[in-house]
Design a protein around this motif. Structure first.
Motif, PDB file in Angstrom:
ATOM      1  N   ALA A   1     -18.152  65.719  56.071  1.00 28.50           N
ATOM      2  CA  ALA A   1     -18.213  65.673  54.740  1.00 28.50           C
ATOM      3  C   ALA A   1     -18.782  64.359  54.110  1.00 28.50           C
TER       4      ALA A   1
ATOM      5  N   VAL B   1     -23.406  62.251  54.390  1.00 26.51           N
ATOM      6  CA  VAL B   1     -24.782  61.915  53.523  1.00 26.51           C
ATOM      7  C   VAL B   1     -24.409  60.482  52.792  1.00 26.51           C
TER       8      VAL B   1
ATOM      9  N   LEU C   1     -27.059  68.928  55.410  1.00 31.50           N
ATOM     10  CA  LEU C   1     -26.927  67.541  55.449  1.00 31.50           C
ATOM     11  C   LEU C   1     -28.066  67.028  55.761  1.00 31.50           C
TER      12      LEU C   1
ATOM     13  N   GLU D   1     -30.593  66.956  52.901  1.00 34.85           N
ATOM     14  CA  GLU D   1     -30.178  65.875  51.817  1.00 34.85           C
ATOM     15  C   GLU D   1     -30.620  64.631  52.255  1.00 34.85           C
TER      16      GLU D   1
ATOM     17  N   GLY E   1     -22.797  76.287  47.675  1.00 40.45           N
ATOM     18  CA  GLY E   1     -22.908  75.148  46.822  1.00 40.45           C
ATOM     19  C   GLY E   1     -24.152  74.622  46.374  1.00 40.45           C
TER      20      GLY E   1
ATOM     21  N   ARG F   1     -30.596  51.744  40.797  1.00 37.98           N
ATOM     22  CA  ARG F   1     -31.077  52.909  41.884  1.00 37.98           C
ATOM     23  C   ARG F   1     -32.147  53.716  41.294  1.00 37.98           C
TER      24      ARG F   1
ATOM     25  N   ASN G   1     -35.445  54.587  43.486  1.00 37.26           N
ATOM     26  CA  ASN G   1     -35.421  55.927  43.675  1.00 37.26           C
ATOM     27  C   ASN G   1     -35.398  57.000  42.609  1.00 37.26           C
TER      28      ASN G   1
ATOM     29  N   LYS H   1     -29.186  60.160  44.215  1.00 36.39           N
ATOM     30  CA  LYS H   1     -28.072  61.331  43.625  1.00 36.39           C
ATOM     31  C   LYS H   1     -26.631  60.663  43.539  1.00 36.39           C
ATOM     32  N   LEU H   2     -26.763  59.352  44.106  1.00 33.65           N
ATOM     33  CA  LEU H   2     -25.452  58.554  44.347  1.00 33.65           C
ATOM     34  C   LEU H   2     -24.680  58.267  42.938  1.00 33.65           C
ATOM     35  N   LEU H   3     -25.561  57.743  42.046  1.00 26.25           N
ATOM     36  CA  LEU H   3     -25.115  56.942  40.733  1.00 26.25           C
ATOM     37  C   LEU H   3     -25.923  57.748  39.487  1.00 26.25           C
TER      38      LEU H   3
ATOM     39  N   VAL I   1     -19.506  70.323  47.091  1.00 25.13           N
ATOM     40  CA  VAL I   1     -20.847  69.789  46.327  1.00 25.13           C
ATOM     41  C   VAL I   1     -20.974  68.322  47.134  1.00 25.13           C
ATOM     42  N   ARG I   2     -19.920  68.048  47.778  1.00 29.92           N
ATOM     43  CA  ARG I   2     -20.095  66.519  48.636  1.00 29.92           C
ATOM     44  C   ARG I   2     -21.083  66.550  49.541  1.00 29.92           C
ATOM     45  N   ARG I   3     -21.427  67.787  50.100  1.00 26.70           N
ATOM     46  CA  ARG I   3     -22.464  67.961  51.138  1.00 26.70           C
ATOM     47  C   ARG I   3     -23.942  67.513  50.492  1.00 26.70           C
ATOM     48  N   TYR I   4     -23.831  68.050  49.458  1.00 32.17           N
ATOM     49  CA  TYR I   4     -25.105  67.602  48.809  1.00 32.17           C
ATOM     50  C   TYR I   4     -25.202  66.353  48.091  1.00 32.17           C
ATOM     51  N   MET I   5     -24.187  65.736  48.166  1.00 34.80           N
ATOM     52  CA  MET I   5     -23.844  64.582  47.321  1.00 34.80           C
ATOM     53  C   MET I   5     -24.022  64.559  45.840  1.00 34.80           C
TER      54      MET I   5
ATOM     55  N   MET J   1     -23.026  63.978  43.053  1.00 34.73           N
ATOM     56  CA  MET J   1     -22.040  62.897  42.279  1.00 34.73           C
ATOM     57  C   MET J   1     -22.283  63.538  40.889  1.00 34.73           C
TER      58      MET J   1
ATOM     59  N   LEU K   1     -18.182  63.014  39.831  1.00 30.46           N
ATOM     60  CA  LEU K   1     -17.838  61.979  39.016  1.00 30.46           C
ATOM     61  C   LEU K   1     -17.138  62.666  37.815  1.00 30.46           C
TER      62      LEU K   1
END
Ligand SMILES: Nc1ncnc2c1ncn2[C@@H]1O[C@H](COP(=O)(O)OP(=O)(O)OP(=O)(O)O)[C@@H](O)[C@H]1O
Ligand SMILES: Nc1ncnc2c1ncn2[C@@H]1O[C@H](COP(=O)(O)OP(=O)(O)OP(=O)(O)O)[C@@H](O)[C@H]1O
Ligand SMILES: [Mg+2]
Ligand SMILES: [Mg+2]
Lengths: 263, 271, 334, 271, 263
Positions: C154, C157, C174, C177, C244, D36, D40, D44-46, D229-233, D235, D239
Motif C-alpha cells: 500500500a 508508490v 503500482l 504508477e 480504483g 513539485r 514534474n 501526484k503527491l501534492l 486510491v492509495r495505490r494510485y497515489m 492524493m 487529502l
C-alpha cells in the motif's frame, strides 16, 4: 506616615456584577488591618486589587504616593489559605527561592558560595517561624500549620512592605491557630509590616488587628442582587488596651453580620 | 450479610480471582486449538503450546541460519529503541510546547486550535506526505510514533500546566520571579512528574504506531516480524510476539511509575 | 467459529469465495455485481457468496483458516500459505499469468546489474521477492548482492517518491504508477519469466471433490465473464472503476497480463510440462526462505500435482493443478 | 510592562492568532505543491487546490458511473454508521463492566488485571484471529472498533466509579438503599456524563481502528476509499478525505459535549 | 432510658497505628453529644464505628442492647462536611430518595400516586429545614448552608434513631452557622434524636451539646507516636442553665487542647 496606602473611589465589577463599590480610605504604615464580611462579599477581591492580580474598574490605589504596580511584585507578600508553598521544594528551598530569583536572573538558581549564602538566610527565617528542625522536609510531610509557617517565612524573606493574608488559618485547628496568631503578631512587630488579613473568625479579627474592617453592602436591591457592591461598613480602630470596647463591638458586629449573611 | 458494594475479597481470594480469567483463556485456547488440530493436523491458526514453544526456541534461543542473529532479541532491541526514541521526542515536544502554551497565554492562543486539529488527523491516512517530509528510514518510523502521540502529550501537558494552582504563580511573582524564572523553577519541575503520567498514558498508542510503522517499511522489529510471518500465517510466532509486546508494554508502564515514585515522592504523596 | 468446516467435506449447497483487488481477479467483482455468478449458482442449485477482501494476505489467511471454500491467489502463495498449512487446495481456474505486471524498477541505472549493492523495497516473501530472486539468478547474481527491505504494497508508490528508496520490485498498478514518475527505469519484468507468476482460483480439494457442482458453477461463470470482458469495453471500464482507476488505467494493466480468455488456452497452459518446472522453481525459492514450514527437509516436502506429473513428496500432496473443470468449459458441458 | 505569563490576548487578537497557523500551513502547502509541479507537472503527491477541488466535485457531487451513487456521501454514511455502532457497543460494554467492577469489589478483583492485559494487546497484531472470530462482515469492522476502544472505556469508567465520593455511598446506605438500588439511582446517573467524557476521549482511537478495519475488509467507507486510491497515489482524493475525517471527528466531539451540557447541567457546573 | 448505646472497651487500630484506645461509656436516648479534639485524634473514626463503615478492633458497641449492625443502615443517619447530597438530584429528589429506596425495592424509583406521596413527605421535610422555595434546585445551585440543610432533611426523612454529624458546619460562614445551630437544635428536640456531632469549634460544642467529649491521648510516647490511641479525656454534662460553669470549662479545655495539639 499617615497616608502609606490610599484608596480613592475604588470600584470593582465583573461584567454586570458589582463586587466593590466606591471605597475610599487611607492606611498608615505599620497597621494591621483585619477584614471580615460574609462569604462572597469581596474580601479576596480587595486583596487581589492590592496585590495587583486584578485591576480596579475605577478609582486609584497608591502606595507611598505612587500608583500601585499592576502586577504582583516583591514589595507585596501574600499567604493564601492553601497552595502558598511549592510542593516540589523542601522547606529550605521554598524559602530560598525568593533569594535565588533575585540573585540569579537567568536560571533562578544559585550555586556554590552564593547558594550557601541563600541557605543561611533561609535557615534564619525558618528559625524565626519555628521550622528549623524541618528544613529538609517537603510540604507534604508538614502539617497544615507548619505549611502556613513556611508560607510566611517564604513571603517575609523578600522583606515586603505589605503583607496580604487571605484566611491564612482558615484550614487550621483552633489549637494550632493560637500559636499562629502569636507568630503573626511577632513577625508583624519585628518586621514593621503593614498587614491586611482576611478572616472568617471575628474574634481572630479583633484579637490580631490594629484596625478592623467589615465589608458589606450598604444598599441592597432584592430583585437585582448584583447591582450594588460591598464597601467598608465598619472601620474600627483596635488596640490591646480597650478590650471591653472591643468586646462590645464584637457583639454588635456579630448580630449585624448575622442579618447580612441571611438576607 | 453485608451489601455487595461493601464486601471486599481477602488478599488470597483476590489473587485467586485474578488468576482465574487467565487460566480460563488459556484453557479455551487449548481446547479450540485441539479441536482444530484434530481436523487438520497442520492447522496454523491456533498452534499448540508445543509448537509455540518450539517457535520461541527457534526465534529466541537459536541463531538464525541466514544472519546468525537471535532474531527475537534483535527484533525486541530494534523495536524498543524506536519506541524509546519516538516517545522521548514526543515527550520532549509535548513538554516544550505544552508548557509554553500552558504558561504563556499569548502562545496558547495560536496553538490550541492547531493542536486540536492535528490531534484529530489520522496519521496513517497521510503516510505519503509523511514520507516526503521524513523519508523512509528509521526517522520515518520514529516520526510516525512522534506524530501519533505528541498531540496527546502536548494537550495533556498544556492542561496540567493550566491546572497548577493560580496561587502558586501569584506567590512566585510576589517572590520577585520573572516569567522565565517562574517557568523554570516553579512550573517545569512540577510538570515533569505529570509528563511521566502522560507518557504512560500514551504508551499504548505508541506501540500501535510503532507496529504500524514497522509494517510499512522495515527489516527488523517486533511489528516487522509479525507482519512478515503473517504472510505464511505463522501464528506460532505471532502469538508469542503479541504476548511479548503486551508484557513489554506492561513492564515499561510499571518501570515509569516506579521511576516517578522514586524521583518525585512529593508528587505521589500529594495525591 | 474456531472450528473450520469439516475436513472431510460433505455435500453442501452454500459456498463462499473471497477475492482481492488485482487486475486478474476483478472479473469476480463483475461476476458478482452483474449477477453472472448467481445465475450459474442457481443453475446448479447452490448458493455462492462472493466476498471482497482488500488485504490480499488477509484473504488467503482467512481461506487457510477455513472461512472460505475458494480464494483467488498466485501459485506461489497457494503453496506457501494454504498448502504449507495443510489445507489441500486445487487450482480450479488458471485465469492468467503475469506478463510484465511484476517488475523491478531502478531510480538510477539502466540494467539489472546496476542493482548490486542497493536496497530493494518489496513485499518480502511475496511473488515480488520471487521475481527478484529469479531475475538475479538470470544474471548470475544472488540475493546476497542486494539488501531487501520489507515494504507494504500500500505504501510502495509513496515510498518511491522518497530519496531513501532507489530500487523497488512490485506489481501493477503500482508498477505503472511508479513508471509514470520522472526517474524510473524498468530493468526486469515478469515477461522475462513468462508463465511463472500465475493467478489462480484455489478451491479446497475436499470441498471440490464432494461438490463438483461448485466447481462447475464457478468455471461456467468465469468463462461467461471472460467472454464479456474480452468483448466489451464497458465491462472493462466497470472493472477499472471498481479497482480504483478508470478504463484507461485498467487496460494498461491488462496489457501486461496474459489473460486466458478462452478455456482452451488455460487448459493447454496447465497441461504443459513447463508448469511442473515452474512449480519446482517456486518450491525451491519457498524452501530457501523457510516458507514450507519447520518440518520441511527439502523443497519437495510438499507434493505438487500437475498434469505433467507430481513434483516432490507424492504422499504429502497439498497443491493440485486440475484442468478437468476447465476442460468441461472447453467441451461446453457446463 | 507586564510579565509574559500575565498577558492574555484580547478576543479579536486571539481569533487572529488562531487563524495564522492554518493560513501558514495552507501557504506552505501551496508553495511546496507549486515547486513539485514545476519539476514534474504530473506530480501526484501534492496536488494543486484546483485538482483537489475537482476531485471533491467528482466524488461528492457527481454520481459514480458504475453504481450511480455519490461515493463520498456513501463512504461517509458507511463509516459513520460503523463508528456509531462500534463506539456505542464499546460504551455500553464500558458502562456495564466498568460500573459493575467499580461498584462491586468482588467483580473488580478478577477483572482488573484482565482488563489491564487486554488493554495492552495491540489489536492490529492479532487481526487474523479477530477476523476468524468475528467473520469478515460488518460485524468484524465494528468489533475491531469495540476491541480497540472498550478496554479504555472500561478502565476509565471503573476509575470514575471508584472516584465517586465514598461519603455518597455511605449516605445512600443510611437512606436504606441496597446495592442494586444504590447502583441504579446513585452511581449510574452520575457515571453517565462521565461515560460521555470517556467516549469523547476515545473517539480518536475509534477512528484509527475504523480506518484500519476498512482498509482490510470492506467495500465502502472513508478508510476503504483512502486505501483503494492509495495505490494510485491519488492524493487529490486522499487529502480532502483526511480533512473531512478530521472535521467529522471534531464535529462528533463537539456534539457530544453539547449533548452532555444539555442533559447533565449539574455535572458541568460541578467542576 | 439510660443505656441506649453502650460502648465496652472499644479500641481501633489501623495496622500498627492505634487510633482509639479502650473506650467505655454509655449514652442515654435523646442526648446530644458533641465531640472535640485535635485533628487526626480519631473523632471521625469514632463516628465511623457507630455508623458501621468500620469495625472496632476489639470491644463491643450495642444499641438498645443489641450489637451494632456492621453496615450503615437507616436507623443511623449521617451528615458529612461535604458530599452528603447527590449532585444529580434536585432538592426534592434528594429527600425523596430514602422513601423511594424503601417503597420500591426493585428500581428504587416510585411512579404515579406513590411518587406523589413521597414528594409530599419530601416537601414537608424541605419545609422543616426552610428549603421550600428551593425544591426544584440542584445542589450546585444551592449555597453551602442550604446544601447542609438539605443533607439534614435527607437524613431525617428516614426517622433515624441516631444522627451522626461530622463537622457539618465546618465549611460554612459564621453568620450562617448560627442559623444552622438553631435548626439542628429544633430538629433534635422535635424528632427525639440521639445526636453525635464532631466539631472543631469548642464554642459550638458547648452551645449545642447536652454532653461534651474531648478526645485525646491519655499517654504519649514521643518516640512512637502511633503506640497509644485517643480516648475520652473529658466527659462534661452540659445544659443551658449553668452557663458560667460551661464558660469555665471552655477556658480550661482551651488551654488543655492547646497543649495537646502542639506536642
Ligand atoms: N473572576 C471573577 N469573575 C466573576 N466574578 C468573580 C470573579 N472573582 C470573584 N467573583 C465574584 O465576586 C464576588 C466576591 O468574591 P471574593 O472571592 O472576593 O469573595 P470573598 O469575600 O473573598 O468570599 P470568601 O469569604 O468566600 O472567600 C463573588 O460573588 C464572586 O462570585
Ligand atoms: N483507613 C485508614 N487507614 C489508616 N489510617 C487511618 C485510616 N483512617 C484514618 N486513619 C488515621 O487515623 C487517625 C484518626 O483519623 P480521623 O479521621 O478519625 O481523625 P479526626 O479526629 O476525624 O481528624 P480531623 O479533625 O482532621 O477530621 C488519623 O491519624 C488517620 O491518619
Ligand atoms: Mg475569599
Ligand atoms: Mg474527621
Amino acid at each position: 506616615m499617615n497616608n502609606f496606602i490610599e484608596l480613592t473611589n475604588i470600584s470593582k465589577h465583573y461584567g454586570d456584577k458589582v463586587v466593590l463599590e466606591r471605597m475610599t480610605t487611607q492606611i498608615a504604615k505599620g497597621e494591621f488591618v483585619t477584614l471580615v464580611g460574609a462569604s462572597g462579599c469581596g474580601k479576596s477581591t480587595f486583596l487581589r486589587l492590592l496585590l495587583g492580580t486584578e485591576l480596579a474598574s475605577s478609582g486609584a490605589i497608591t502606595i507611598e504616593g505612587e500608583l500601585i504596580e499592576k502586577e504582583p511584585s516583591s514589595e507585596r507578600g501574600i499567604v493564601f489559605q492553601k497552595y502558598s508553598v511549592f510542593p516540589h521544594l523542601n522547606a529550605r528551598q521554598n524559602v530560598a527561592l525568593g533569594i535565588e530569583f533575585e540573585r540569579s536572573v537567568g536560571l533562578g538558581r544559585l550555586f556554590g558560595a552564593k547558594r550557601k549564602d541563600a541557605i543561611d538566610i533561609a535557615d534564619a527565617w525558618l528559625e524565626a517561624v519555628g521550622l528549623s528542625s524541618s528544613a529538609e522536609l517537603y510540604p507534604h510531610e508538614l502539617s497544615g500549620g507548619m505549611q502556613q509557617r513556611l508560607a510566611l517565612a517564604q513571603a517575609l524573606v523578600k522583606k515586603p512592605k505589605i503583607l496580604l493574608l487571605d484566611e491564612p488559618f482558615g484550614a487550621l485547628d483552633p489549637g494550632i491557630r493560637k500559636d499562629m496568631h502569636e507568630l503573626v503578631l511577632k513577625l508583624w512587630q519585628e518586621n514593621q509590616l503593614t498587614v491586611f488579613m482576611v478572616t472568617h473568625d471575628l474574634k481572630e479579627g479583633f484579637h490580631l488587628g490594629s484596625r478592623l474592617w467589615v465589608f458589606d453592602k450598604r444598599r441592597n436591591d432584592p430583585h437585582a442582587p448584583n447591582r450594588f457592591g460591598s464597601t467598608i461598613t465598619f472601620d474600627i480602630p483596635l488596640n490591646a488596651q480597650n478590650a471591653t470596647r472591643n468586646h462590645q463591638d464584637l457583639e454588635a458586629i456579630k448580630s449585624e453580620m448575622h442579618i447580612v449573611s441571611t438576607t | 450479610m453485608q451489601r455487595l458494594i461493601n464486601r471486599s475479597p481477602s488478599r488470597p481470594l483476590r489473587i485467586a480471582l485474578s488468576i482465574i480469567p487467565f487460566v480460563l483463556i488459556l484453557l479455551t485456547y487449548q481446547i479450540s486449538s485441539g479441536m482444530r488440530k484434530a481436523e487438520n493436523e497442520q492447522d496454523k491458526l491456533l498452534p499448540s503450546f508445543t509448537e509455540i514453544a518450539s517457535a520461541i526456541d527457534r526465534m529466541a534461543l537459536e541463531p538464525s541460519k541466514r544472519s546468525g542473529e537471535y532474531l527475537f532479541w534483535r527484533d525486541t532491541q530494534s523495536s524498543l529503541s524506536r519506541l524509546v526514541k519516538g516517545v522521548s521526542i514526543a515527550a520532549f515536544i509535548g513538554l516544550i510546547v505544552g508548557l509554553a502554551a500552558g504558561a504563556i497565554p499569548l502562545i496558547a492562543a495560536p496553538l490550541k486550535p492547531l493542536i486540536t486539529a492535528v490531534s484529530l488527523i489520522p496519521p496513517l491516512a497521510i503516510l505519503p506526505v509523511l514520507f516526503i517530509v521524513f523519508g523512509l528510514g528509521e526517522l520515518s518510523k520514529i516520526m510516525l510514533i512522534v506524530l501519533g502521540v505528541s498531540p496527546f502529550i502536548v494537550r495533556d501537558i498544556l492542561q496540567r500546566t493550566q491546572e497548577l494552582p493560580r496561587e502558586q504563580l501569584v506567590k512566585a511573582q510576589t517572590l520577585g520571579g520573572n516569567s522565565w524564572q517562574i517557568i523554570l523553577r516553579v512550573i517545569l519541575p512540577q510538570i515533569l512528574p505529570r509528563l511521566i503520567d502522560a507518557v504512560r498514558l500514551s504508551l499504548g498508542t505508541a506501540w500501535l504506531f510503532l507496529i504500524a510503522a514497522e509494517a510499512i517499511a522495515s527489516t527488523d522489529g517486533l511489528g516487522y516480524r509479525i507482519f512478515l510471518v503473517r504472510r505464511y500465517m505463522s501464528m506460532d510466532i505471532i502469538l508469542p510476539y503479541v504476548a511479548w509486546i503486551t508484557l513489554l508494554a506492561f513492564a515499561t508502564d510499571w518501570l515509569l511509575l516506579q521511576l516517578s515514585r522514586f524521583i518525585y515522592p512529593w508528587y505521589h504523596s500529594e495525591k | 467459529p474456531f472450528t473450520s468446516p469439516a475436513a472431510h467435506a460433505q455435500q453442501q449447497d452454500q459456498f463462499s469465495l473471497c477475492w482481492s483487488i488485482y487486475v486478474g481477479w476483478m472479473p469476480w467483482e463483475y461476476g458478482d455485481s452483474s449477477g453472472i455468478i448467481d445465475k450459474w449458482a442457481d443453475k446448479y442449485g447452490i448458493e455462492i457468496n462472493v466476498v471482497q477482501i482488500n488485504d490480499y494476505v488477509e484473504s488467503i489467511n482467512q481461506y487457510t483458516a477455513g472461512q472460505f471454500d475458494a480464494c483467488s491467489m498466485t501459485n506461489m502463495d497457494a503453496l506457501t500459505i494454504p498448502a504449507a498449512g495443510g489445507v489441500d487446495s486445487t487450482a480450479l481456474i488458471v485465469g492468467d499469468f503475469s506478463n510484465g505486471n511484476d517488475a523491478i524498477i531502478l531510480k538510477e541505472g539502466s540494467t539489472l546489474q546496476d542493482i548490486v549493492g542497493q536496497s530493494v523495497n518489496l513485499v518480502e516473501l511475496s511473488v515480488s521477492h520471487y521475481l527478484l530472486a529469479r531475475a538475479l539468478d538470470s544474471v548470475g547474481l544472488s540475493e546476497r548482492d542486494v539488501s531487501v527491505i520489507n515494504t507494504s504494497d500500500a505504501d510502495i508508490v509513496a515510498a518511491y517518491t522518497t530519496s531513501d528508496v532507489t530500487a523497488v520490485t512490485t506489481w501493477n498498478p503500482l508498477v505503472n504508477e511508479i513508471l509514470s514518475m520522472p526517474a524510473a527505469t524498468k530493468v526486469f519484468d515478469s515477461s522475462q519469466i513468462p508463465g511463472e507468476i500465475i493467478d489462480t482460483l484455489m478451491v479446497k480439494t475436499d470441498v471440490l471433490q464432494a461438490n463438483p457442482n461448485f466447481g462447475k458453477a464457478l468455471t461456467g461463470a468465469w468463462y461467461e465473464i471472460m467472454a464479456a470482458m474480452e468483448n466489451s469495453e464497458e465491462v472493462r471500464a466497470h472493472m477499472g472503476e471498481a479497482s480504483g482507476t478508470d478504463q484507461e488505467g485498467y487496460e494498461a494493466q491488462l496489457a501486461s497480463t496474459r489473460m486466458f480468455y478462452s478455456p482452451v488456452d488455460a487448459v493447454a497452459f496447465v497441461n504443459s510440462p513447463e508448469l511442473k518446472a515452474t512449480m519446482e522453481y517456486v518450491a525451491d525459492f519457498s524452501f530457501d526462505h523457510g516458507l514450507l514450514g519447520d518440518g520441511a527437509s527439502d523443497s519437495g516436502f510438499i507434493g505438487i500435482e500437475t498434469p505433467a506429473g507430481t513434483f516432490g513428496n507424492a504422499n504429502n500432496v497439498q497443491l493440485r493443478f486440475d484442468p478437468s473443470f476447465m476442460e468441461m468449459a472447453v467441451a461446453g458441458t457446463l
